[in-house]
Design a protein around this motif. Structure first.
Motif, PDB file in Angstrom:
ATOM      1  N   ILE A  15      32.331  52.043  48.932  1.00 33.68           N
ATOM      2  CA  ILE A  15      33.029  52.573  47.906  1.00 33.68           C
ATOM      3  C   ILE A  15      34.151  52.236  47.659  1.00 33.68           C
ATOM      4  O   ILE A  15      34.477  51.857  46.284  1.00 33.68           O
ATOM      5  CB  ILE A  15      32.778  54.221  48.331  1.00 33.68           C
ATOM      6  CG1 ILE A  15      31.262  54.499  48.494  1.00 33.68           C
ATOM      7  CG2 ILE A  15      33.482  54.859  47.279  1.00 33.68           C
ATOM      8  CD1 ILE A  15      31.173  56.106  48.989  1.00 33.68           C
ATOM      9  N   VAL A  16      35.128  52.090  48.468  1.00 36.75           N
ATOM     10  CA  VAL A  16      36.425  51.725  48.264  1.00 36.75           C
ATOM     11  C   VAL A  16      36.483  50.354  47.449  1.00 36.75           C
ATOM     12  O   VAL A  16      37.143  50.085  46.669  1.00 36.75           O
ATOM     13  CB  VAL A  16      37.289  51.654  49.416  1.00 36.75           C
ATOM     14  CG1 VAL A  16      38.705  50.782  49.258  1.00 36.75           C
ATOM     15  CG2 VAL A  16      37.793  53.124  50.171  1.00 36.75           C
ATOM     16  N   GLN A  17      35.687  49.442  48.159  1.00 39.07           N
ATOM     17  CA  GLN A  17      35.619  48.015  47.434  1.00 39.07           C
ATOM     18  C   GLN A  17      35.051  48.164  46.057  1.00 39.07           C
ATOM     19  O   GLN A  17      35.536  47.321  45.192  1.00 39.07           O
ATOM     20  CB  GLN A  17      34.849  47.116  48.525  1.00 39.07           C
ATOM     21  CG  GLN A  17      34.671  45.788  47.911  1.00 39.07           C
ATOM     22  CD  GLN A  17      33.837  44.819  48.964  1.00 39.07           C
ATOM     23  OE1 GLN A  17      33.051  45.443  49.753  1.00 39.07           O
ATOM     24  NE2 GLN A  17      33.835  43.604  48.699  1.00 39.07           N
ATOM     25  N   ALA A  18      34.014  48.806  45.733  1.00 33.82           N
ATOM     26  CA  ALA A  18      33.647  48.938  44.426  1.00 33.82           C
ATOM     27  C   ALA A  18      34.735  49.660  43.573  1.00 33.82           C
ATOM     28  O   ALA A  18      34.943  49.091  42.211  1.00 33.82           O
ATOM     29  CB  ALA A  18      32.405  49.763  44.398  1.00 33.82           C
ATOM     30  N   VAL A  19      35.443  50.496  43.932  1.00 37.96           N
ATOM     31  CA  VAL A  19      36.623  51.129  43.118  1.00 37.96           C
ATOM     32  C   VAL A  19      37.700  50.099  42.704  1.00 37.96           C
ATOM     33  O   VAL A  19      38.152  49.784  41.588  1.00 37.96           O
ATOM     34  CB  VAL A  19      37.089  52.242  43.748  1.00 37.96           C
ATOM     35  CG1 VAL A  19      38.532  52.703  42.949  1.00 37.96           C
ATOM     36  CG2 VAL A  19      36.109  53.280  43.638  1.00 37.96           C
ATOM     37  N   VAL A  20      38.258  49.442  43.758  1.00 38.85           N
ATOM     38  CA  VAL A  20      38.979  48.294  43.792  1.00 38.85           C
ATOM     39  C   VAL A  20      38.467  47.265  42.732  1.00 38.85           C
ATOM     40  O   VAL A  20      39.552  46.666  42.181  1.00 38.85           O
ATOM     41  CB  VAL A  20      39.590  47.902  45.150  1.00 38.85           C
ATOM     42  CG1 VAL A  20      40.393  46.620  44.962  1.00 38.85           C
ATOM     43  CG2 VAL A  20      40.320  48.934  45.791  1.00 38.85           C
ATOM     44  N   GLY A  21      37.407  46.706  43.048  1.00 38.15           N
ATOM     45  CA  GLY A  21      36.981  45.594  42.094  1.00 38.15           C
ATOM     46  C   GLY A  21      36.603  45.969  40.578  1.00 38.15           C
ATOM     47  O   GLY A  21      36.752  45.399  39.654  1.00 38.15           O
ATOM     48  N   GLY A  22      36.411  47.418  40.555  1.00 35.62           N
ATOM     49  CA  GLY A  22      36.356  47.750  39.047  1.00 35.62           C
ATOM     50  C   GLY A  22      37.603  47.683  38.515  1.00 35.62           C
ATOM     51  O   GLY A  22      37.851  47.458  37.300  1.00 35.62           O
ATOM     52  N   VAL A  23      38.747  48.471  39.091  1.00 37.82           N
ATOM     53  CA  VAL A  23      40.111  48.274  38.827  1.00 37.82           C
ATOM     54  C   VAL A  23      40.399  47.074  38.417  1.00 37.82           C
ATOM     55  O   VAL A  23      41.059  46.741  37.451  1.00 37.82           O
ATOM     56  CB  VAL A  23      41.177  49.086  39.660  1.00 37.82           C
ATOM     57  CG1 VAL A  23      42.402  48.729  39.253  1.00 37.82           C
ATOM     58  CG2 VAL A  23      40.538  50.253  39.655  1.00 37.82           C
ATOM     59  N   ALA A  24      40.346  45.946  39.357  1.00 36.17           N
ATOM     60  CA  ALA A  24      40.593  44.807  39.112  1.00 36.17           C
ATOM     61  C   ALA A  24      39.855  43.889  37.883  1.00 36.17           C
ATOM     62  O   ALA A  24      40.582  43.412  37.133  1.00 36.17           O
ATOM     63  CB  ALA A  24      40.372  43.657  40.446  1.00 36.17           C
ATOM     64  N   GLY A  25      38.652  44.249  37.673  1.00 37.73           N
ATOM     65  CA  GLY A  25      37.728  43.726  36.633  1.00 37.73           C
ATOM     66  C   GLY A  25      38.327  44.361  35.208  1.00 37.73           C
ATOM     67  O   GLY A  25      38.635  43.542  34.224  1.00 37.73           O
ATOM     68  N   VAL A  26      38.870  45.876  35.305  1.00 40.63           N
ATOM     69  CA  VAL A  26      39.536  46.328  33.895  1.00 40.63           C
ATOM     70  C   VAL A  26      40.825  45.419  33.791  1.00 40.63           C
ATOM     71  O   VAL A  26      41.285  45.072  32.522  1.00 40.63           O
ATOM     72  CB  VAL A  26      39.623  47.670  34.002  1.00 40.63           C
ATOM     73  CG1 VAL A  26      40.375  48.182  33.065  1.00 40.63           C
ATOM     74  CG2 VAL A  26      38.099  48.308  33.906  1.00 40.63           C
ATOM     75  N   ALA A  27      41.552  45.069  34.674  1.00 41.66           N
ATOM     76  CA  ALA A  27      42.891  44.377  34.681  1.00 41.66           C
ATOM     77  C   ALA A  27      42.647  43.252  34.115  1.00 41.66           C
ATOM     78  O   ALA A  27      43.103  42.845  33.206  1.00 41.66           O
ATOM     79  CB  ALA A  27      43.623  44.513  35.906  1.00 41.66           C
ATOM     80  N   VAL A  28      41.763  42.403  34.544  1.00 40.29           N
ATOM     81  CA  VAL A  28      41.658  41.026  34.234  1.00 40.29           C
ATOM     82  C   VAL A  28      40.918  40.963  32.605  1.00 40.29           C
ATOM     83  O   VAL A  28      41.368  40.176  31.826  1.00 40.29           O
ATOM     84  CB  VAL A  28      40.454  40.128  34.973  1.00 40.29           C
ATOM     85  CG1 VAL A  28      39.968  38.828  34.299  1.00 40.29           C
ATOM     86  CG2 VAL A  28      41.038  40.172  36.268  1.00 40.29           C
ATOM     87  N   ALA A  29      39.935  42.027  32.468  1.00 38.44           N
ATOM     88  CA  ALA A  29      39.734  41.913  31.040  1.00 38.44           C
ATOM     89  C   ALA A  29      40.647  42.336  30.017  1.00 38.44           C
ATOM     90  O   ALA A  29      40.997  41.842  28.840  1.00 38.44           O
ATOM     91  CB  ALA A  29      38.523  42.942  30.820  1.00 38.44           C
ATOM     92  N   ALA A  30      41.574  43.287  30.413  1.00 43.37           N
ATOM     93  CA  ALA A  30      42.838  43.713  29.659  1.00 43.37           C
ATOM     94  C   ALA A  30      43.658  42.581  29.421  1.00 43.37           C
ATOM     95  O   ALA A  30      44.254  42.075  28.252  1.00 43.37           O
ATOM     96  CB  ALA A  30      43.405  44.667  30.213  1.00 43.37           C
ATOM     97  N   LYS A  31      43.922  41.733  30.430  1.00 46.60           N
ATOM     98  CA  LYS A  31      44.927  40.638  30.385  1.00 46.60           C
ATOM     99  C   LYS A  31      44.233  39.435  29.361  1.00 46.60           C
ATOM    100  O   LYS A  31      44.752  39.048  28.428  1.00 46.60           O
ATOM    101  CB  LYS A  31      44.996  39.904  31.633  1.00 46.60           C
ATOM    102  CG  LYS A  31      45.871  38.755  31.546  1.00 46.60           C
ATOM    103  CD  LYS A  31      46.443  38.152  33.077  1.00 46.60           C
ATOM    104  CE  LYS A  31      47.153  37.165  33.037  1.00 46.60           C
ATOM    105  NZ  LYS A  31      47.466  36.397  34.212  1.00 46.60           N
ATOM    106  N   LEU A  32      42.932  39.166  29.543  1.00 46.65           N
ATOM    107  CA  LEU A  32      42.474  38.348  28.649  1.00 46.65           C
ATOM    108  C   LEU A  32      42.273  38.777  27.199  1.00 46.65           C
ATOM    109  O   LEU A  32      42.439  37.984  26.084  1.00 46.65           O
ATOM    110  CB  LEU A  32      40.854  37.996  29.012  1.00 46.65           C
ATOM    111  CG  LEU A  32      40.509  37.293  30.358  1.00 46.65           C
ATOM    112  CD1 LEU A  32      39.171  37.193  30.828  1.00 46.65           C
ATOM    113  CD2 LEU A  32      41.221  35.736  30.285  1.00 46.65           C
ATOM    114  N   TYR A  33      42.234  39.959  26.611  1.00 42.19           N
ATOM    115  CA  TYR A  33      41.988  40.493  25.202  1.00 42.19           C
ATOM    116  C   TYR A  33      43.315  41.178  24.976  1.00 42.19           C
ATOM    117  O   TYR A  33      43.179  42.126  24.023  1.00 42.19           O
ATOM    118  CB  TYR A  33      40.847  41.338  25.415  1.00 42.19           C
ATOM    119  CG  TYR A  33      39.521  40.363  25.614  1.00 42.19           C
ATOM    120  CD1 TYR A  33      39.086  39.719  24.534  1.00 42.19           C
ATOM    121  CD2 TYR A  33      38.776  40.683  26.724  1.00 42.19           C
ATOM    122  CE1 TYR A  33      37.893  39.111  24.757  1.00 42.19           C
ATOM    123  CE2 TYR A  33      37.681  39.922  26.843  1.00 42.19           C
ATOM    124  CZ  TYR A  33      37.192  39.241  25.832  1.00 42.19           C
ATOM    125  OH  TYR A  33      36.022  38.362  25.989  1.00 42.19           O
TER     126      TYR A  33
END
Length: 49
Positions: A15-33
């Motif tokens: 569960i912790v890994q899924a939450v951290v991965g989701g936050v990291a994915g949003v951060a990378v998408a925000a950086k790209l766009y």
């Protein structure tokens, strides 16, 4: 009606890994766009002479 639930260390870690991965994915998408996101909210300069 009784519901019994047990989270062992592996489930909690997943569960912790899924939450951290989701936050990291949003951060990378925000950086790209970032420029597209900012341009939507930025006011356009008006030419008042």
């Amino acid at each position: 009606m009784t519901h019994l639930a047990y989270l062992d260390a592996g489930s909690g870690s997943l569960i912790v890994q899924a939450v951290v991965g989701g936050v990291a994915g949003v951060a990378v998408a925000a950086k790209l766009y970032w420029r597209r996101l900012v341009s939507r909210f930025r006011r356009q300069p008006t030419d008042q002479g």
